[in-house]
Design a protein around this motif. Structure first.
Motif: not given
Lengths: 479, 444
Positions: A403, A421-424, B382, B403
């Motif tokens: 993240s 923020d973003a989760t990959l 996320s 996601t």
């Protein structure tokens, strides 16, 4: 030079009135059972922490933990017992309990043989007493002042200084007699910035296996500046894009990519059991040929380093993947024995109360030839991520996540604006095949990594140069 | 019961610690002690893999001196070790800053007449029979279907613990608990197409554990159901969080309304008291003395009475989650939640999970989440996810490598319905939750 075995005996055995030779007896006790390996692991650990909030150092804590863990191993079976008391009777009782689950056979007298001392990677002095407590408080207060001075939008500052000093002594039926004395320090800052009803945070930390005097020389005030910078960037962040796109990862801590995408999957226990997506792949192309990935426990002063691992094997530079080809798994004694491989110094445990297993030390990718600038120019629509919080992996399916905590949207080769923020997410082997460019700017993380596996935490290091990966799934909100 | 976990001894040590702390000059002091004992067994491929004897103890001591405080911990209960620990506490305390709100909770809140909760049961199963149970469990999984290709094994854990809390107001209380757990994890598929999953049962009373065969079969079914998972096109869809993981949504809520996050201004729900955060059918209440609860406790971490409480009624926040210190920082009183919430019950609709999926029609049924992409300061969310694609109200195929993203403030408002398939194995007990408006990232 005093060797660490003498120091460990002084710290761990002398207060209990135990002579080193007296430990022959519990080892022999273990050997009465059918075992490949009998091991005595004695440890004492001191930990201290000071924390600041509301511009005051209000919270302080100190703890001591000590005990003995006894293991009896026969092929893939392990009997284990431990005690918080370091005395010969507890040790004998634990040896009895640990060995009892394995079938009995002929008794063999075990003799302890001394092993060669490993290379010196860190000082064997206690960091807790390396500077005065007043100096610790001053450091935390100075960071608070520095952070608030940077910008009036900073409304909260939290700082923390923690130090650990650990002594371990290991004896085993394979002739191991080893000791390690390990310092570990960490300084961290977190700030909150506010503007127009919006609130965001920024953090920065550093640490490693050295004294607090050494830490003071590493420009700790720069942490305050960095944390504030991050918080201010995040205040301007817009929603992150969602979907499949090219990703440029910055150097250093973004190496958590490797820790999750390949690191855990290359721990020997999973591969021996064939539960890892990397099982039966030795000698095969598992990543892009641009990638050479190593695990190195023998780096000076690094948080993830170990002069000896928790089984007595020296910290080692192990090439895991070379130009894309899988070369080695990370081994501990039990798995190395069953797989017919060499130990790689990766046998680690959270404490005497837990069983060791293959764990990472400092895991990173070697540098390539490209520049970060070149990589960003190649992105039509994608992201450039320079900081991450953490990650997680399912080593069986190969799916992993990490993240972002500081990230930018890139369009037509130019950085446009910061994004939230973003989760990959991706599949480790597949994502690593899509590494299109590897930078010349290798960095290791500043000394902040914690790795969890099966309920056990150990300190680790990660690192990498900047990397361009094609087609990663990015978990933003903007479709 | 083994002598090691008898509470009387720990209560004596606690008494000694408080006395010594006061003798050394502390204005006030508090101590928590714990001991636990048991076994942890893993089997794999129908044979014993590891056998661990568990026996540990620890004591933590908090001293207060002129509104300064320090915390020390030790695993050695000898008088000399306790004295050393106290000396260390006094040493570091002098360097810290005072806070007028640093003092023990007021005496009137203490649970002097705390109830004895039925949380402690003996397990007289022999070590061999525990091993046999784990083997039986794994066997049921391995034999469930030919698609099961490998095993991570089965585990059985059985332990008993005693916890004591005492302070210089004269409180000295104990809580005895037992825990028994059986779990199984298996693998289906081969090479690049392997999937693993697990199932488990937990109970304080070993008689209440689900059967080994049931756990094994469910572990195997869950694993096989994941095979040949596909991605989903990026877009906005409604989703259902399965009961097993749905509690996480409320966990983030309780962190945000905890006194600690609120006074430090680290919460994405500041000033939320008496405001409507959820739809009006959401009711969240706490039942700390539930005999079957995962987190039951007769008193909180400061010895304060624990009692039933409504946290959210008709979607409105009725109280923050407080201990004595965080209460003071907010001008409020402790709610008896030092250490967290205890058995949170989420009121559900009468709809089953199948009915919930019918109501959703077309969307994702999420059964597993990965990562910690939840920002407690902003509510930004996320997470990596996997589960099943639902269409026409029915599960169509498994999905992974996606996601789900949004913001918790919005997600709470977007809850549409909660099914009645409550998962009792968690501190937060809820059924599956249907909500709309999440952004899914998947295929191009």
């Amino acid at each position: 030079m005093i060797d660490n075995i003498e120091l460990a005996v002084e710290t761990l055995l002398k207060p209990a009135g135990i002579e080193l030779e007296a430990l022959d007896k519990p080892l022999s006790q273990l050997a009465k059972n059918k075992i490949d390996l009998g091991e005595i692991f004695i440890q004492k650990s001191e930990h201290e922490s000071f924390s600041l909030e509301e511009s005051k150092v209000k919270n302080a804590s100190f703890s001591i933990e000590q005990g003995v863990g006894i293991r009896a191993v026969n092929q893939d079976k392990t009997g284990f017992a431990y005690s918080d008391n370091i005395n010969i009777d507890s040790i004998l009782a634990s040896a009895n309990a640990a060995g009892s689950i394995l079938r009995t056979s002929k008794s063999q007298q075990q003799k302890i043989i001394s092993s060669t001392p490993a290379e010196s990677l860190y000082p064997n002095t206690n960091p807790l007493s390396s500077i005065e407590n007043t100096a610790k408080i001053e450091l935390l207060l100075a960071l608070d002042t520095k952070a608030r001075q940077q910008d009036s939008k900073i409304t909260q500052v939290f700082t923390n200084l923690s130090s650990t000093f650990e002594t371990v002594l290991i004896l085993a039926s394979d002739g191991t007699l080893a000791a390690d004395i390990r310092p570990l320090v960490r300084l961290g800052v977190t700030v909150i910035a506010e503007k127009n009803g919006k609130k965001e945070q920024g953090s920065a930390s550093l640490g490693g296996r050295y004294s607090l005097t050494d830490l003071l020389k590493k420009d700790p005030n720069s942490l305050a500046i960095e944390a504030v910078r991050q918080a201010l960037v995040n205040l301007e962040a817009r929603p992150a894009p969602a979907g499949v796109m090219d990703v440029v990862l910055g150097s250093g801590w973004p190496g958590v990519l490797l820790h999750e995408a390949v690191g855990h999957g290359l721990e020997a226990d999973f591969n021996r059991k064939q539960t890892s997506v990397f099982s039966n792949s030795m000698g095969e192309q598992v990543t892009s040929p641009l990638c050479t990935i190593v695990d190195d426990g023998a780096m000076t002063n690094r948080r993830g380093s170990l002069q000896i691992d928790d089984e007595g094997n020296p910290g080692t530079h192990t090439v895991l993947i070379e130009k894309g080809i899988l070369k080695n798994y990370m081994q501990d004694k039990l798995n190395a024995n069953l797989m017919g491989a060499n130990c790689t110094g990766n046998g680690r445990r959270e404490s005497y109360a837990y069983l060791p297993m293959p764990r990472m030390t400092n895991t990173f990718m070697l540098p390539g030839k490209s520049s970060q600038e070149e990589m960003i120019k190649k992105i039509k629509k994608g992201i450039f991520a320079v900081n991450f919080s953490g990650g997680q992996v399912d080593i069986t399916s190969g799916k992993f996540v990490f993240s972002t905590s500081e990230c930018y949207y890139v369009e037509n080769g130019k950085i446009q604006y910061p994004v939230k923020d973003a989760t990959l997410i991706g599949n480790g082997p597949e994502v690593m095949q899509r590494v299109a460019m590897v930078g010349n700017d290798l960095q290791l993380d500043p000394g902040i990594g914690v790795c969890g596996k099966e309920g056990q935490s150990v300190p680790v290091g990660v690192g990498q140069p900047s990397i361009l990966i094609k087609d990663m799934v990015v978990g933003g909100t903007q479709t | 019961m083994s002598d090691f976990v008898k509470h009387e001894y720990l209560q004596e040590i606690a008494e000694t610690i408080i006395k010594r702390a006061r003798q050394k000059g502390a204005d006030q002091a508090a101590t928590s002690l714990g001991r636990s004992e048991g076994v942890s067994i893993n089997v794999r491929q129908q044979a014993l893999e590891t056998f661990e004897h568990i026996q540990n103890q620890s004591a933590s001591i908090q001293i207060y001196l002129n509104h300064k405080k320090a915390l020390v911990s030790t695993s050695d209960f000898s008088l000399s070790a306790i004295d050393q620990a106290l000396d260390a506490a006094f040493n570091i305390a002098q360097y810290t800053a005072a806070d007028p709100d640093f003092y023990l909770v007021e005496k009137e809140h203490l649970a002097f007449n705390y109830p004895q909760l039925p949380l402690d049961f003996n397990n007289d199963a022999s070590h061999q029979s525990l091993i046999d149970t784990a083997i039986e469990c794994e066997s049921a999984a391995l034999n469930y279907d030919a698609k099961i290709s490998n095993s991570d094994g089965a585990s059985i854990d059985s332990s008993r613990a005693t916890m004591v809390y005492a302070n210089s107001h004269g409180f000295n209380g104990h809580n005895n608990t037992s825990r028994n757990a059986l779990s199984c994890s298996v693998i289906a598929g081969k090479g690049a197409n392997m999937q693993q999953d697990y199932h488990y049962t937990f109970a304080r009373d070993p008689e209440k554990l689900e059967s080994a065969a049931t756990i094994g079969k469910i572990a195997a079914k869950r694993t096989i159901d994941k095979l040949d998972a596909r991605a989903v096109k990026t877009g906005n869809y409604p989703i259902i969080f399965s009961a097993d993981i749905a509690g996480g949504l409320f966990r983030s809520f309780f962190s945000a309304v905890s006194g600690s996050a609120l006074y430090k201004n680290l919460s994405f729900l500041p000033d939320s008291l008496d405001t409507k955060i959820f739809p009006e059918f959401i009711h969240l209440s706490e039942v700390p003395h539930l005999a079957s609860g995962m987190a039951s406790t007769p008193f909180d971490g400061e010895g304060v009475k624990t009692k039933n409480r409504t946290w959210v009624e008709s979607g409105i926040v009725k109280s923050y989650v407080l201990n004595s210190y965080t209460g003071r920082k907010l001008g409020l009183t402790t709610t008896g939640n030092a250490g967290g919430i205890h058995n949170l019950l989420v009121e559900t609709s009468s709809a089953s999970l199948q009915e919930l999926q019918k109501n959703m029609g077309r969307g994702l049924y999420i059964t597993s989440l990965m990562g910690n992409g939840i920002n407690g300061v902003t509510g930004d969310y996320s997470q990596g996810a996997s589960g099943f694609w639902v269409d026409g109200g029915q599960i169509q195929y498994p999905v992974d490598e996606i996601t789900i993203a949004g913001n918790l403030k919005q997600m709470y408002q977007n809850i549409i319905q909660i099914a009645n398939d409550v998962d009792l194995r968690h501190n937060i007990q809820t059924g599956s939750i249907l909500l709309e408006g999440m952004t899914i990232s998947g295929d191009k």
